[in-house]
Design a protein around this motif. Structure first.
Motif, PDB file in Angstrom:
ATOM      1  N   ASP A 117     -10.046 -13.407   0.029  1.00 26.99           N
ATOM      2  CA  ASP A 117      -9.182 -13.993  -0.996  1.00 26.99           C
ATOM      3  C   ASP A 117      -8.790 -12.941  -2.030  1.00 26.99           C
ATOM      4  O   ASP A 117      -9.455 -12.761  -3.042  1.00 26.99           O
ATOM      5  N   PRO A 118      -7.677 -12.210  -1.789  1.00 28.82           N
ATOM      6  CA  PRO A 118      -7.255 -11.204  -2.761  1.00 28.82           C
ATOM      7  C   PRO A 118      -6.518 -11.778  -3.958  1.00 28.82           C
ATOM      8  O   PRO A 118      -6.085 -11.031  -4.842  1.00 28.82           O
ATOM      9  N   GLY A 119      -6.370 -13.102  -4.003  1.00 25.57           N
ATOM     10  CA  GLY A 119      -5.662 -13.719  -5.124  1.00 25.57           C
ATOM     11  C   GLY A 119      -4.238 -14.047  -4.765  1.00 25.57           C
ATOM     12  O   GLY A 119      -3.850 -15.202  -4.703  1.00 25.57           O
ATOM     13  N   ALA A 120      -3.434 -13.033  -4.492  1.00 29.35           N
ATOM     14  CA  ALA A 120      -2.057 -13.262  -4.081  1.00 29.35           C
ATOM     15  C   ALA A 120      -2.037 -13.939  -2.712  1.00 29.35           C
ATOM     16  O   ALA A 120      -2.954 -13.770  -1.909  1.00 29.35           O
ATOM     17  N   ASN A 121      -0.971 -14.703  -2.452  1.00 25.77           N
ATOM     18  CA  ASN A 121      -0.821 -15.318  -1.133  1.00 25.77           C
ATOM     19  C   ASN A 121      -0.247 -14.284  -0.180  1.00 25.77           C
ATOM     20  O   ASN A 121       0.884 -14.394   0.309  1.00 25.77           O
ATOM     21  N   ALA A 122      -1.038 -13.264   0.086  1.00 24.21           N
ATOM     22  CA  ALA A 122      -0.602 -12.125   0.888  1.00 24.21           C
ATOM     23  C   ALA A 122      -0.552 -12.494   2.363  1.00 24.21           C
ATOM     24  O   ALA A 122      -1.166 -13.468   2.808  1.00 24.21           O
ATOM     25  N   SER A 123       0.193 -11.705   3.134  1.00 20.19           N
ATOM     26  CA  SER A 123       0.221 -11.889   4.581  1.00 20.19           C
ATOM     27  C   SER A 123      -1.052 -11.297   5.184  1.00 20.19           C
ATOM     28  O   SER A 123      -1.610 -10.324   4.675  1.00 20.19           O
ATOM     29  N   ILE A 124      -1.484 -11.894   6.307  1.00 21.47           N
ATOM     30  CA  ILE A 124      -2.702 -11.417   6.959  1.00 21.47           C
ATOM     31  C   ILE A 124      -2.502  -9.992   7.480  1.00 21.47           C
ATOM     32  O   ILE A 124      -3.406  -9.147   7.391  1.00 21.47           O
ATOM     33  N   GLY A 125      -1.313  -9.697   8.004  1.00 23.11           N
ATOM     34  CA  GLY A 125      -1.049  -8.338   8.477  1.00 23.11           C
ATOM     35  C   GLY A 125      -1.109  -7.322   7.363  1.00 23.11           C
ATOM     36  O   GLY A 125      -1.674  -6.229   7.527  1.00 23.11           O
ATOM     37  N   GLY A 126      -0.541  -7.658   6.212  1.00 25.16           N
ATOM     38  CA  GLY A 126      -0.608  -6.760   5.066  1.00 25.16           C
ATOM     39  C   GLY A 126      -2.012  -6.594   4.550  1.00 25.16           C
ATOM     40  O   GLY A 126      -2.439  -5.493   4.167  1.00 25.16           O
ATOM     41  N   MET A 127      -2.775  -7.692   4.546  1.00 27.51           N
ATOM     42  CA  MET A 127      -4.161  -7.616   4.103  1.00 27.51           C
ATOM     43  C   MET A 127      -4.977  -6.704   5.008  1.00 27.51           C
ATOM     44  O   MET A 127      -5.825  -5.935   4.542  1.00 27.51           O
ATOM     45  N   ALA A 128      -4.719  -6.785   6.321  1.00 22.55           N
ATOM     46  CA  ALA A 128      -5.442  -5.902   7.239  1.00 22.55           C
ATOM     47  C   ALA A 128      -5.016  -4.459   7.043  1.00 22.55           C
ATOM     48  O   ALA A 128      -5.850  -3.546   7.028  1.00 22.55           O
ATOM     49  N   SER A 129      -3.732  -4.225   6.873  1.00 16.81           N
ATOM     50  CA  SER A 129      -3.225  -2.857   6.753  1.00 16.81           C
ATOM     51  C   SER A 129      -3.749  -2.157   5.516  1.00 16.81           C
ATOM     52  O   SER A 129      -3.912  -0.935   5.506  1.00 16.81           O
ATOM     53  N   THR A 130      -4.018  -2.914   4.456  1.00 17.76           N
ATOM     54  CA  THR A 130      -4.534  -2.323   3.226  1.00 17.76           C
ATOM     55  C   THR A 130      -6.035  -2.522   3.053  1.00 17.76           C
ATOM     56  O   THR A 130      -6.587  -2.181   2.017  1.00 17.76           O
ATOM     57  N   ARG A 131      -6.684  -3.104   4.078  1.00 19.35           N
ATOM     58  CA  ARG A 131      -8.115  -3.405   4.021  1.00 19.35           C
ATOM     59  C   ARG A 131      -8.445  -4.181   2.748  1.00 19.35           C
ATOM     60  O   ARG A 131      -9.333  -3.818   1.968  1.00 19.35           O
ATOM     61  N   ALA A 132      -7.726  -5.272   2.551  1.00 16.90           N
ATOM     62  CA  ALA A 132      -7.859  -6.072   1.340  1.00 16.90           C
ATOM     63  C   ALA A 132      -9.241  -6.711   1.257  1.00 16.90           C
ATOM     64  O   ALA A 132      -9.943  -6.883   2.252  1.00 16.90           O
ATOM     65  N   SER A 133      -9.596  -7.086   0.035  1.00 15.72           N
ATOM     66  CA  SER A 133     -10.825  -7.853  -0.179  1.00 15.72           C
ATOM     67  C   SER A 133     -10.532  -8.903  -1.233  1.00 15.72           C
ATOM     68  O   SER A 133      -9.626  -9.710  -1.052  1.00 15.72           O
ATOM     69  N   GLY A 134     -11.242  -8.922  -2.340  1.00 14.61           N
ATOM     70  CA  GLY A 134     -10.950  -9.899  -3.383  1.00 14.61           C
ATOM     71  C   GLY A 134     -12.192 -10.575  -3.909  1.00 14.61           C
ATOM     72  O   GLY A 134     -13.311 -10.071  -3.796  1.00 14.61           O
ATOM     73  N   THR A 135     -11.991 -11.780  -4.449  1.00 12.87           N
ATOM     74  CA  THR A 135     -13.049 -12.430  -5.216  1.00 12.87           C
ATOM     75  C   THR A 135     -14.246 -12.840  -4.378  1.00 12.87           C
ATOM     76  O   THR A 135     -15.357 -12.969  -4.894  1.00 12.87           O
ATOM     77  N   THR A 136     -14.064 -13.087  -3.078  1.00 19.07           N
ATOM     78  CA  THR A 136     -15.170 -13.560  -2.242  1.00 19.07           C
ATOM     79  C   THR A 136     -15.834 -12.449  -1.430  1.00 19.07           C
ATOM     80  O   THR A 136     -16.729 -12.723  -0.623  1.00 19.07           O
ATOM     81  N   ALA A 137     -15.411 -11.206  -1.621  1.00 20.64           N
ATOM     82  CA  ALA A 137     -15.938 -10.109  -0.797  1.00 20.64           C
ATOM     83  C   ALA A 137     -17.430  -9.898  -1.004  1.00 20.64           C
ATOM     84  O   ALA A 137     -18.122  -9.423  -0.099  1.00 20.64           O
ATOM     85  N   VAL A 138     -17.953 -10.248  -2.162  1.00 20.60           N
ATOM     86  CA  VAL A 138     -19.375 -10.045  -2.429  1.00 20.60           C
ATOM     87  C   VAL A 138     -20.232 -10.821  -1.436  1.00 20.60           C
ATOM     88  O   VAL A 138     -21.355 -10.409  -1.117  1.00 20.60           O
TER      89      VAL A 138
END
Length: 455
Positions: A129-150
């Protein structure tokens, strides 16, 4: 260029455009960089069409830039050398859900919220959950994380397999649907975080989680920044399985109160969430409450109802937009770093001191449970001296993170914004990355100017 355009028109028809409005839309970002539009925009609907687009661009030596939702913060999807932007908004199908295997197969244009909506009836959810309603492909490409990564990890932990189109037009499949593998190089991990510099992701197999029986969220205030930060450190070291543990400073609290009608004390706050059974969440909350009390924090303000939790996290996720609205004449510069948990207090306190001495607004927030925090610097856009000072502050944050054994970005990525730190962070590893890039993309057409200085 015209020969490439003619070939793309033949392949896609009106789903390839060089219109000014489409180009302008895909030349914008949420970063501090000036607009950099591509020469054309392609809207594929299948992997075969993506392969055709890339093959045409390779034949005509044209850059290829992937586009998801456009929410990246370091200029990842801009076109500094022109070329073709590949917009994945029409490749937005959830292809397969296996509740028994706890996985989903999706196209890259599927957004995080769309996927979780489709999963509601299964009792499962996708946790990143990076906060923004990002695309899954974009999240993978940038190795996104966010509030639940802990608790649930980053995209690297939650992508089991993928399909990607390479610069020569080949379609590559990596990984399997099995929970683990010990065969060969981890090519899935190589593409997750490559920022589109090695190829375009066209399909992803994702790890899902079971919806917890009980979810409780709360906020608590602290008299100073150090007490809040030390509470985070003690919580993580105590092994309490927090689902979220977020920090917001007093400036953000003041903005939240003004824009949302809340009455939170204008002090640093932690925003937390517990997942599990009713008994386990109660035990987690009690353990966390003991640490808060020891550190002089206030009693929890609970948000147990879904609508109250959603309101709480909406405030947190909209923090950047809230601050930008409060300083409409600012040239916003967003940056993040990540440090070992033992160095978190030092990094945050020194950063806060630098910002206070600068005279530039710079509210701080972060996913502090994994050592990652963000600063939104807000210099006056009409004051070059302030803008230069803000960049100096961001530079000091990056150098401090490296000095403390951390990284210049925990989740925003490199893009164009943090290229200058890659050698210092990775040393000879950066040269190895360049060798991989040269092997897979010898012309350097895949998202050039990002992540690697050689492109």
């Amino acid at each position: 260029m015209q020969a490439a355009f003619d070939a793309l028109n033949a392949l896609l028809g009106d789903r390839f455009t060089t219109g000014a409005s489409d180009r302008a839309l895909h030349g914008q970002s949420e970063s501090h960089f000036a607009d950099m539009p591509p020469d054309g925009v392609a809207y594929p609907e299948t992997t075969a069409e993506v392969a055709g687009i890339v093959s045409i661009c390779t034949a005509h030596h044209m850059p290829v830039i992937g586009w998801g939702a456009g929410t990246s913060l370091e200029g990842h999807a801009l076109a500094p050398q022109g070329g073709i932007t590949v917009d994945f908004s029409r490749m937005n199908a959830v292809l397969h859900i296996s509740a028994d295997d706890m996985l989903a197969v999706v196209q890259p244009g599927v957004t995080r919220e769309q996927l979780n909506e489709d999963l509601r009836a299964t009792g499962l959810f996708f946790p990143v959950d990076p906060g923004a309603n990002a695309s899954i492909g974009g999240m993978a490409s940038t190795r996104a994380s966010g509030t639940t990564a802990v608790r649930y990890g980053t995209m690297r932990n939650n992508v089991l397999a993928l399909e990607a189109v390479l610069a020569d037009g080949r379609t590559l499949r990596t990984g399997t649907r099995a929970p683990k593998s010990s065969t060969g190089y981890d090519l899935t991990g190589l593409f997750v975080g490559a920022e589109g510099t090695l190829g375009l992701i066209t399909e992803l197999t994702l790890r899902l989680q079971g919806q917890p029986d009980a979810i409780s969220a709360a906020v608590c205030a602290f008299d100073d920044l150090d007490a809040a930060t030390q509470t985070v450190i003690m919580t993580i070291q105590s092994g309490i399985p927090m689902a979220r543990i977020e920090f917001i400073d007093a400036t953000f609290v003041r903005l939240f109160n003004a824009q949302n009608g809340t009455d939170m004390p204008e002090k640093p706050h932690l925003m937390v969430e517990f997942h599990g059974s009713p008994q386990s969440t109660r035990e987690q909350a009690e353990s966390f409450g003991d640490i808060v009390a020891d550190m002089g924090g206030s009693a929890f303000q609970w948000a147990d109802r879904p609508e109250d939790r959603n309101r709480l996290w909406k405030m947190r996720h909209n923090a950047s937009y809230t601050a930008r609205a409060a300083w409409p004449n600012a040239h916003a510069i967003t940056t993040d770093v990540c440090v070992p948990i033992s160095k978190l207090a030092q990094a945050v306190n020194e950063t806060a001191e630098d910002i206070a001495n600068s005279g530039i607004p710079g509210p701080i927030l972060g996913h502090m449970g994994d050592g990652n925090f963000h600063v939104l610097l807000l210099p006056d856009r009409n004051d070059p001296a302030q803008i230069a000072k803000a960049h100096t502050l961001a530079h000091a944050m990056a150098e401090r993170a490296l000095r403390l054994g951390g990284t210049v970005s925990g989740e925003h990525g490199i893009g164009m914004g943090k290229l200058k730190y890659m050698q210092a962070e990775h040393g000879a590893g950066w040269d190895v990355m360049a060798s991989v890039k040269a092997a897979l993309d010898p012309q350097g057409i895949m998202n050039p100017g990002k992540l690697l200085a050689q492109t």
